[in-house]
Design an enzyme around this catalytic site. Structure first.
Site, PDB file in Angstrom:
ATOM      1  N   ASP A  84       6.340   4.756  -1.249  1.00  0.00           N
ATOM      2  CA  ASP A  84       7.701   5.251  -1.047  1.00  0.00           C
ATOM      3  C   ASP A  84       8.779   4.528  -1.858  1.00  0.00           C
ATOM      4  O   ASP A  84       9.921   4.986  -1.922  1.00  0.00           O
ATOM      5  CB  ASP A  84       8.062   5.210   0.446  1.00  0.00           C
ATOM      6  CG  ASP A  84       7.816   3.841   1.075  1.00  0.00           C
ATOM      7  OD1 ASP A  84       8.201   2.829   0.461  1.00  0.00           O
ATOM      8  OD2 ASP A  84       7.246   3.785   2.180  1.00  0.00           O
TER       9      ASP A  84
ATOM     10  N   GLN B  26       0.840  -1.195   0.000  1.00  0.00           N
ATOM     11  CA  GLN B  26       0.000   0.000   0.000  1.00  0.00           C
ATOM     12  C   GLN B  26       0.882   1.255   0.000  1.00  0.00           C
ATOM     13  O   GLN B  26       0.377   2.367  -0.065  1.00  0.00           O
ATOM     14  CB  GLN B  26      -0.872   0.031   1.262  1.00  0.00           C
ATOM     15  CG  GLN B  26      -1.849  -1.120   1.378  1.00  0.00           C
ATOM     16  CD  GLN B  26      -2.536  -1.117   2.745  1.00  0.00           C
ATOM     17  OE1 GLN B  26      -2.061  -1.732   3.691  1.00  0.00           O
ATOM     18  NE2 GLN B  26      -3.646  -0.416   2.854  1.00  0.00           N
TER      19      GLN B  26
ATOM     20  N   HIS C 293      -1.183   1.662  -4.466  1.00  0.00           N
ATOM     21  CA  HIS C 293      -1.480   3.098  -4.415  1.00  0.00           C
ATOM     22  C   HIS C 293      -0.498   3.919  -5.249  1.00  0.00           C
ATOM     23  O   HIS C 293      -0.307   5.104  -4.995  1.00  0.00           O
ATOM     24  CB  HIS C 293      -1.483   3.593  -2.962  1.00  0.00           C
ATOM     25  CG  HIS C 293      -2.553   2.931  -2.120  1.00  0.00           C
ATOM     26  ND1 HIS C 293      -2.574   3.010  -0.744  1.00  0.00           N
ATOM     27  CD2 HIS C 293      -3.630   2.199  -2.470  1.00  0.00           C
ATOM     28  CE1 HIS C 293      -3.620   2.328  -0.281  1.00  0.00           C
ATOM     29  NE2 HIS C 293      -4.281   1.823  -1.305  1.00  0.00           N
TER      30      HIS C 293
ATOM     31  N   ASN D 134       2.116  -7.074  13.168  1.00  0.00           N
ATOM     32  CA  ASN D 134       1.628  -5.699  13.307  1.00  0.00           C
ATOM     33  C   ASN D 134       1.554  -5.356  14.787  1.00  0.00           C
ATOM     34  O   ASN D 134       1.211  -6.197  15.602  1.00  0.00           O
ATOM     35  CB  ASN D 134       0.229  -5.581  12.665  1.00  0.00           C
ATOM     36  CG  ASN D 134      -0.141  -4.151  12.327  1.00  0.00           C
ATOM     37  OD1 ASN D 134       0.671  -3.420  11.754  1.00  0.00           O
ATOM     38  ND2 ASN D 134      -1.332  -3.730  12.684  1.00  0.00           N
TER      39      ASN D 134
ATOM     40  N   CYS E 214       5.514  18.689 -23.736  1.00  0.00           N
ATOM     41  CA  CYS E 214       4.364  19.505 -24.142  1.00  0.00           C
ATOM     42  C   CYS E 214       4.041  20.646 -23.192  1.00  0.00           C
ATOM     43  O   CYS E 214       3.161  21.469 -23.470  1.00  0.00           O
ATOM     44  CB  CYS E 214       3.133  18.612 -24.330  1.00  0.00           C
ATOM     45  SG  CYS E 214       2.328  18.165 -22.788  1.00  0.00           S
TER      46      CYS E 214
HETATM   47 ZN    ZN Z   1       3.188  16.241 -21.828  1.00  0.00          ZN
END
Ligand code: ZN
Length: 255
Positions: free
Chosen positions: A109, A106, A124, A223, A160
């Site tokens: 980093d 999840q 994520h 955990n 762009c």
């Molecule tokens: Zn672009």
């Protein structure tokens, strides 16, 4: 019992040694020993002081990219400067020894990959890259994170001129479809799920261990805090991940 006894460690290492397709699921807790904030822990949780819908939302990015970058960049820099810890390295060691098929995370980093993990699904997204909102070009984000901090000029696409949006998934944005499909597939086909540092409160990640167990997999949870899956898990190690995981890897690989 000796002071450093870790109840359940022996059983966990036997399960992992017997597994033929073990998959890990990791959450913010695996990176807190690297100094990164947990998003939801009461008291220190990141979003306790900032509203994620106004700071890290797709709407905020579209509405005011300048402010979006100004507020998120200190955080992003912290993420880019963090180093993998012993928990990341233990998982990478298990994978390269063939004891772990892959890893679902999840976290945004990128510390698993920097520790050497290869087969990684990022539910994520990540902060390593950014995508141009106009032409869709993908760029590495490391250099412009520092540039923005220095100059305050919003990163733009070299091709762009469009705004670059970090590849971390923002609030209000769809999770990457392919990553979800792969994570669900791995959860259905693994024979052991090793949950590390996740409160399992956020969907869809939180549902994956349930999917794995329903499909016949064993489950180990490491955990600090209880999760809803604790009673369905085969072993729960309620210990700091940076301590428990290296010990588990050592037991499995050298024991
Ligand atoms: Zn672009």
């Amino acid at each position: 019992m000796p002071a450093d006894a870790l109840p359940g460690l022996g059983r966990a290492s036997r399960l992992l040694r017997d597994a033929r397709r073990a998959v890990a699921l990791t959450g913010a807790g695996v990176s807190t020993p690297s100094g990164l904030p947990d998003f939801r822990t009461p008291g220190s949780g990141l979003w306790e002081h900032q509203d994620p819908m106004t700071v890290a939302s797709l709407l905020a990015f579209r509405h005011n990219p300048q402010e979006f970058y100004a507020r998120l960049q200190p955080l992003a820099l912290g993420f880019l400067k963090a180093e993998p810890n012993p928990a990341h390295r233990a998982l990478s060691r298990l994978e390269s020894a063939g004891r772990l098929f892959g890893l679902i995370t999840q976290n945004i980093d990128g510390l698993h990959q920097r520790a050497g993990s290869v087969n990684v699904v990022e539910l994520h997204g990540n902060l390593r890259q950014a995508t141009c909102v106009d032409c869709g070009a993908v760029r590495p984000s490391e250099s412009f994170a520092e540039d923005f901090t220095r100059s305050g000029i919003i990163p733009r696409c070299p091709a762009c001129g469009g705004y670059l949006k970090p590849n971390a998934i923002l609030m209000g944005e769809q999770l990457p479809w392919q990553a979800i499909q792969t994570a669900m597939d791995w959860s259905r086909t693994c024979d052991l799920m090793l949950v590390v540092g996740s409160s399992l409160e956020i969907t869809p990640a939180g549902q994956l261990p349930q999917l794995a167990v329903r499909s016949g997999a064993r489950c180990i949870i490491i955990n600090r805090l209880p999760t809803y899956m604790d009673e369905r898990a085969d072993v729960v190690l309620r210990r700091d991940v940076a301590e428990a995981l290296p010990r588990l890897a050592e037991e499995v690989l050298d024991g």
